[in-house]
Design a protein around this motif. Structure first.
Motif, PDB file in Angstrom:
ATOM      1  N   THR A 348       0.812  -1.217   0.000  1.00  0.00           N
ATOM      2  CA  THR A 348       0.000   0.000   0.000  1.00  0.00           C
ATOM      3  C   THR A 348       0.844   1.264   0.000  1.00  0.00           C
ATOM      4  O   THR A 348       0.553   2.212  -0.734  1.00  0.00           O
ATOM      5  CB  THR A 348      -0.941   0.007   1.217  1.00  0.00           C
ATOM      6  N   SER A 354      -3.523  -2.911  -5.373  1.00  0.00           N
ATOM      7  CA  SER A 354      -4.448  -3.816  -4.698  1.00  0.00           C
ATOM      8  C   SER A 354      -3.814  -5.204  -4.651  1.00  0.00           C
ATOM      9  O   SER A 354      -2.827  -5.480  -5.348  1.00  0.00           O
ATOM     10  CB  SER A 354      -5.774  -3.891  -5.459  1.00  0.00           C
ATOM     11  N   GLN A 355      -4.382  -6.077  -3.846  1.00  0.00           N
ATOM     12  CA  GLN A 355      -3.858  -7.442  -3.776  1.00  0.00           C
ATOM     13  C   GLN A 355      -3.935  -8.111  -5.147  1.00  0.00           C
ATOM     14  O   GLN A 355      -2.986  -8.810  -5.561  1.00  0.00           O
ATOM     15  CB  GLN A 355      -4.630  -8.252  -2.740  1.00  0.00           C
TER      16      GLN A 355
END
Length: 613
Positions: A348, A354-355
């Motif tokens: 982050t 994002s994952q």
């Protein structure tokens, strides 16, 4: 690391295959040997312990072992601590970090010999601590510098220097710039130890006491977390050869803090700390030892119930919370930085992904769900994924090293054999204190056993050695001298049994701990060894040594060994004199990740006596 020769791709592939095959062989031998000792077939062993037969067959064919399976195999195979350390090293690349914080009597006997050479010969304040920072040995100067501190059962500097630094009210007076220059490193080191041993009662008690003091809790939950996330183990390694202020008597002095790790306790958290003035003089006048203090004293016993207790440091206003790795902690934070919080910080804060995008955009060989479990600390990544994660998230080497430590409980495998130029400059100052300042013959070596510093007594001890095969003089490369120089067979008493076997075992362990392509120096060692019938035989035996003994957990450089050497008689160079010596080895903290070590050969009875006198 040296550049690869021509046909580098082929050399890279060959050397990588060598280390991989070595680890495969050791894993296979360990598992099969211990299963057969139980008198079980693969099928019987699998059914008795709840494993699938396919998994057992795969493991014994050197297939991948997860950390959970590793510990299950330890119990199922009834492995001794030494054998498990061997298997652990094969799977993770190193023996367990801080495998025990308990004091072992056998370890203490070696430690006493080691301290006689490295602690009590130091003119400046020096203390040797175990993995819980209890003072095991210290010299008279260490006592003098803290003579104004009243007795305390747990937080006295002669009992536990780290507890004194964190909890004693006199610490800010003796250590100016206490919070910034001293506490950050101390709290980060505690956080690392606690992450490896969260159930240890002494560490749990220290964690509770940190929580009671707002300043320390803020450092632990915010500053130490951020430092570990951004710099990893470097926040601890950089405490070696660090300039810091201290108050000695009425005066403020600038000192160099240096750290040396005893080789025999490399995996037990032992460390020797020395405070030296910048001009390399003595910090304190070297008078006689204080009355009633034995020269080789072990730390003071806890005081009786009537001894005066020093109060806990007063609570200080909590500083504004710094940015922390991952989510901000709410209330009590058990561990300063978990694997999940570290991954969340980099995904982050640094990458802004994002994952799903992270997994798709990198070479992480897992599903988004599995990665999410890592971030939520529901499961740990497999050891072999650590370098992939580090590359994907652009982690510095110090953070990669720390992530490997959190995932496996072991130090990261050695990569390369050289220090960076800026660290090499600090290393020169370290050597001035611990190599030049050591009265006994001493040499400091890099990860390929190349001698980077040696003192005059070391040069004098081996002045009789003629030139030999390339780079094999003891002042050039200690391993090449032991293996290839003809003089080693004359000078090093019982050369094959006492010196060669242990040195070869250490080479094998070093090769096992490598990941990826071997450095050019290590490939050259193997080629030269295999071309010599005698050395090739010893090397082959080291590769196939009894897996019930662990070269990884019992380092083989002979730290604390009593050995013999034969040196020329000054009055008759044709005659050799037999000398009994104590061989001790230490690891400079700043060079630990590169395989650096320091070798000292001292008189068996008195480390301060010249071997040539």
């Amino acid at each position: 690391m040296n550049a690869l020769p021509e046909h580098a791709d082929a050399a890279h592939s060959s050397s990588t295959t060598q280390t991989h095959l070595l680890r495969m062989r050791r894993q296979r031998d360990l598992l099969r040997t211990h299963r057969l000792l139980l008198g079980l077939t693969q099928e019987e062993f699998a059914h008795r312990n709840g494993f699938s037969v396919r998994a057992v067959v795969d493991w014994e064919n050197a297939g991948r072992i997860t950390m959970a399976s590793l510990y299950a195999l330890r119990d199922a195979l009834r492995m001794s601590p030494q054998a498990f350390d061997e298997l652990f090293a094969v799977v993770t690349g190193a023996a367990p970090s801080l495998r025990s914080l308990a004091v072992d009597p056998d370890l203490d006997r070696v430690t006493a010999r080691w301290a006689a050479v490295h602690v009590h010969t130091q003119p400046n304040p020096t203390v040797l601590m175990d993995g819980g920072w209890h003072a095991r040995h210290y010299n008279a100067s260490w006592v003098q510098i803290f003579d104004q501190v009243e007795p305390h059962p747990t937080d006295h500097p002669l009992t536990n220097p780290l507890r004194f630094l964190m909890f004693h009210p006199l610490a800010p007076e003796l250590f100016p710039e206490w919070e910034e220059r001293w506490l950050v490193t101390a709290v980060a080191q505690f956080a690392m130890h606690y992450a490896l041993h969260p159930t240890h009662p002494a560490l749990q008690e220290m964690r509770s006491k940190i929580h009671e003091i707002p300043l320390l809790e803020d450092l632990y939950a915010h500053r130490a977390r951020r430092e570990l996330a951004e710099r990893g183990v470097d926040v601890i390694f950089e405490g070696d050869v660090d300039r810091r202020p201290v108050v000695v008597g009425p005066d403020r002095s600038e000192i160099v803090l240096t750290v040396l790790i005893p080789w025999h306790a490399l995996d037990c958290g032992y460390q020797m700390m020395t405070m030296s003035p910048l001009d390399n003089s003595t910090l304190l006048p070297q008078d006689a030892d204080p009355p009633g203090l034995p020269r080789e004293s072990v730390h003071l016993r806890p005081q009786g119930p009537n001894a005066p207790r020093t109060p806990t440091p007063p609570a200080r206003p909590r500083a504004a919370a710094s940015s922390s790795a991952g989510q901000e902690p709410q209330g009590y934070v058990e561990r300063a930085l978990t694997v999940g919080q570290l991954l969340l910080w980099y995904r982050t804060r640094l990458l802004g992904l994002s994952q799903e995008r992270l997994v798709r955009a990198t070479e992480l060989p897992v599903t988004v769900r599995t990665y999410g479990d890592w971030e939520r600390d529901r499961r740990l990544p497999q050891a072999e994924y650590v370098p992939i994660i580090a590359r994907a998230m652009k982690m510095p080497d110090g953070v990669r090293y720390y992530l490997h430590n959190l995932v496996t409980g072991a130090d990261a495998p050695v990569v390369g054999t050289r220090l960076s130029p800026e660290v090499a400059q600090r290393s020169a100052l370290w050597a001035r204190i611990h190599v030049d300042g050591q009265p006994a013959p001493t040499a400091m070596m890099d990860g390929a056993w190349q001698v980077v510093y040696c003192n005059e007594p070391f040069r004098h001890l081996f002045a009789h050695v003629p030139a030999g095969p390339a780079n094999s003089h003891p002042t050039q490369n200690w391993l090449r001298y032991v293996l290839f120089h003809s003089d080693a067979r004359e000078t090093l008493g019982e050369w094959r049994e006492s010196w060669l076997a242990g040195t070869m075992a250490d080479l094998v362990v070093s090769l096992t701990r490598q990941r990826g392509a071997l450095p050019a120096e290590h490939r050259a060692f193997i080629n030269d060894i295999e071309s010599d019938p005698v050395l090739g035989d010893v090397y082959a035996r080291s590769l196939s040594q009894n897996p019930s003994t662990s070269a990884a957990s019992a380092p083989s450089l002979g730290d604390g060994d009593i050995r013999t050497i034969w040196i020329p008689d000054p009055t008759d160079p044709k005659t050799r004199l037999k000398r009994h010596v104590c061989v001790t080895v230490g690891v400079p903290l700043h060079g630990k990740a590169k395989g650096f070590c320091m070798l000292t050969i001292s008189d068996r009875d008195d480390a301060a006596t010249s071997l040539l006198s």
